[in-house]
Scaffold this active site. Structure first.
Site, short mmCIF file in Angstrom:
data_model
loop_
_atom_site.label_atom_id
_atom_site.label_comp_id
_atom_site.label_asym_id
_atom_site.label_seq_id
_atom_site.Cartn_x
_atom_site.Cartn_y
_atom_site.Cartn_z
N HIS A 54 0.88 -1.16 0.00
CA HIS A 54 0.00 0.00 0.00
C HIS A 54 0.92 1.21 0.00
O HIS A 54 2.01 1.17 0.59
CB HIS A 54 -0.84 0.08 1.27
N ASP A 57 2.42 1.86 3.33
CA ASP A 57 3.34 0.86 3.90
C ASP A 57 4.77 1.31 3.65
O ASP A 57 5.68 1.01 4.42
CB ASP A 57 3.16 -0.50 3.22
N MET A 88 2.81 -5.79 -7.73
CA MET A 88 1.48 -5.23 -7.43
C MET A 88 1.61 -4.07 -6.45
O MET A 88 2.45 -4.09 -5.56
CB MET A 88 0.58 -6.33 -6.86
N GLU A 181 -10.81 -6.52 -5.07
CA GLU A 181 -10.81 -7.51 -3.99
C GLU A 181 -12.05 -7.34 -3.12
O GLU A 181 -12.30 -6.26 -2.59
CB GLU A 181 -9.56 -7.36 -3.13
N LYS A 183 -14.67 -8.34 0.09
CA LYS A 183 -14.73 -8.82 1.48
C LYS A 183 -16.13 -8.49 2.00
O LYS A 183 -16.66 -7.42 1.70
CB LYS A 183 -13.66 -8.13 2.33
N GLU A 217 -9.65 -13.38 -2.29
CA GLU A 217 -8.85 -13.77 -1.12
C GLU A 217 -9.49 -14.94 -0.41
O GLU A 217 -10.71 -14.93 -0.15
CB GLU A 217 -8.66 -12.62 -0.14
N HIS A 220 -11.56 -14.04 2.72
CA HIS A 220 -12.77 -13.22 2.53
C HIS A 220 -13.94 -14.03 2.01
O HIS A 220 -15.08 -13.85 2.48
CB HIS A 220 -12.45 -12.04 1.60
N ASP A 245 -5.11 -13.53 -3.51
CA ASP A 245 -4.59 -13.38 -2.14
C ASP A 245 -4.74 -14.71 -1.41
O ASP A 245 -5.86 -15.15 -1.12
CB ASP A 245 -5.39 -12.30 -1.39
N ASP A 255 -11.53 -11.89 10.12
CA ASP A 255 -10.55 -12.12 9.05
C ASP A 255 -9.21 -12.49 9.68
O ASP A 255 -8.46 -11.64 10.12
CB ASP A 255 -10.41 -10.81 8.24
N ASP A 257 -6.54 -14.06 8.27
CA ASP A 257 -5.33 -13.91 7.44
C ASP A 257 -4.22 -14.85 7.90
O ASP A 257 -3.06 -14.46 8.02
CB ASP A 257 -4.84 -12.46 7.44
N ASP A 287 -1.39 -12.85 1.30
CA ASP A 287 -1.90 -11.72 2.08
C ASP A 287 -2.24 -12.26 3.47
O ASP A 287 -3.41 -12.55 3.76
CB ASP A 287 -3.11 -11.11 1.41
C1 DIG Z 1 -6.96 -7.01 2.71
O1 DIG Z 1 -7.19 -8.35 2.44
C2 DIG Z 1 -6.45 -6.29 1.50
C3 DIG Z 1 -5.39 -5.33 1.87
O2 DIG Z 1 -4.42 -6.03 2.58
C4 DIG Z 1 -4.86 -4.91 0.54
O3 DIG Z 1 -5.53 -3.78 0.13
C5 DIG Z 1 -5.18 -6.05 -0.38
C6 DIG Z 1 -3.93 -6.44 -1.08
O4 DIG Z 1 -3.99 -7.74 -1.55
N1 DIG Z 1 -5.79 -7.08 0.49
MN MN Z 2 -6.27 -9.30 0.71
MN MN Z 3 -7.92 -10.63 4.69
#
Ligand code: DIG
Ligand code: MN
Ligand code: MN
Length: 389
Positions: A54, A57, A88, A181, A183, A217, A220, A245, A255, A257, A287
């Site tokens: 990001h 970051d 990316m 993406e 969620k 993802e 998600h 992801d 979430d 992760d 991710d």
């Molecule tokens: C959350 O799953 C999102 C953020 O971490 C980011 O914007 C994106 C990148 O893959 N996934």
């Molecule tokens: Mn993600």
């Molecule tokens: Mn996530």
């Protein structure tokens, strides 16, 4: 096979993954997160292909142009010294309080405009560092009080934002592929466009749908109780799997992760088999982040585990596809039918086919009687995955 990652595996990690200090909503950081340069160094040694970020970051919010230049120069040196890339980039449109009620979908046009500015600048930064996929995750694009925002208007604002940025990318001569993406919730009570399927429907309404795909993802879709392998299959079918992801997740949880494959190894297996058998050439992006209980040494183990698990499942997929018991069952399942039905279904409808089909007599009892040995097949799958086949 040592399951050692190679650059050709296209494994990538976001800076926020190993940079995660183990903070959670109920506790302060437990470790010093890896800095961007440290991550590039450590992941370079582990065989990863690249890192993603990001904007904030890498460049803290509010940094001066001079500070950004210094940070970017240092980062570029680390990338070059460690043979790492940046495939990316994405924008943090969820952390700063200004986005507390959304970015593209905010009721305040000043916030919507500020969000576009932030993305444009971040697209410039990402492109300069080599990114050719740009991810959009609308973490704050949602609601807790639906009375406050018309959902149709909100989705139209999402479209306006994406159309604007497609035009910006084209005007800059960027050959970005945009990846949306989904969620379903968290941090908002409900997030608009909550699943990969919803995103695929949304893409069809855009001015430049050919520029836009999805970044599904694991966590998600799993939060929604959906089969991630199926969600990715729909994206592959639509030619819209621009990024993925990878992580782990238990159904019905926040979430998490988690490390890739940490939960539901069988669904992870079918996902890897899909990506490999359909020749996915995009980035396999982890991710994910280490557990709060991990120290920095265990964070390294987390990163190694993500990549090692993918490679183990890749080998299991080859074993599955070569297994004689599996092949026998799949042949039985997939060669059922007859020439008349095959001919009818090949090539679509014609008046003649329609008339013939309507008058055809089926032996429904015979169709119903066909055996479906899914118990045997699934047990064999389990035994292959657990190394006893
Ligand atoms: C959350 O799953 C999102 C953020 O971490 C980011 O914007 C994106 C990148 O893959 N996934
Ligand atoms: Mn993600
Ligand atoms: Mn996530």
């Amino acid at each position: 096979m040592a399951y050692e990652p190679q650059k050709s595996d296209n494994f990538t990690f976001g800076l926020w993954t190993m940079g995660n200090p183990g903070r959670d909503p109920f506790g302060e950081p437990v470790r010093k997160g890896f800095t961007p340069v440290e991550m590039v160094q450590e992941l370079g040694k582990l065989g990863a292909y690249g890192v993603n970020f990001h904007d904030n970051d890498l460049v803290p919010f509010g940094s001066s142009a001079a500070e950004q230049d210094r940070i970017v120069a240092e980062f570029k040196t680390a990338l070059s010294d460690n043979g790492m890339t940046v495939p990316m980039a994405t924008t943090n449109l969820f952390g700063h309080p200004v986005f507390k009620d959304g970015a593209f979908t905010s009721n305040d046009s000043r916030v919507r405009a500020f969000a576009l500015q932030k993305v444009m600048r971040s697209m410039d930064l990402g492109y300069d560092l080599g990114a050719r996929v740009y991810v959009f995750w609308g973490g704050r694009e949602g609601a807790e009080v639906d009375a406050g925002k018309d959902a149709v208007t909100a989705i139209a604002r999402m479209r306006d934002g994406m159309n604007f940025l497609c035009e910006y990318s084209k005007s800059q001569g960027y050959d970005y592929k945009f990846a949306l993406e989904a969620k379903p919730n968290e941090p908002r009570g409900d997030i608009y466009l909550p699943t990969t399927g919803a995103m695929l429907g949304f893409i069809a309404t855009l001015a430049y749908p050919e520029m836009v795909g999805v970044n599904p993802e694991v966590a998600h879709e799993t939060i929604s109780g959906l089969n991630f392998y199926h969600a990715v299959a729909q994206a592959v079918d639509a030619g819209k799997l621009f990024h993925v992801d990878l992580n782990g997740q238990k159904v019905g949880r926040f979430d998490q992760d988690l490390r890739f494959g940490q939960e539901d190894a069988k669904n992870a297996f079918f996902l890897v088999r899909l990506l490999e058998s359909y020749g996915f050439t995009g980035m396999k992006h982890f991710d994910a982040h280490a557990l709060r209980t991990s120290d920095r040494a265990d964070v390294i183990e987390f990163a190694k585990g993500c990549m090692r698990t993918y490679l183990i499942l890749k080998e299991k997929a080859k074993q599955f596809d070569a297994d004689p018991v599996v092949q026998e069952i799949l042949a039985h399942l997939n060669t059922s039918g007859d020439a008349e039905s095959d001919t009818l279904l090949d090539g679509g409808f014609t008046k003649e086919k329609g008339d013939a089909l309507k008058s055809r007599v089926f032996d429904v009892d015979a169709l119903t009687a066909k055996s479906l040995p899914y118990e045997k097949l699934d047990q064999r799958t389990f035994e292959i995955l657990h190394g006893v086949a």
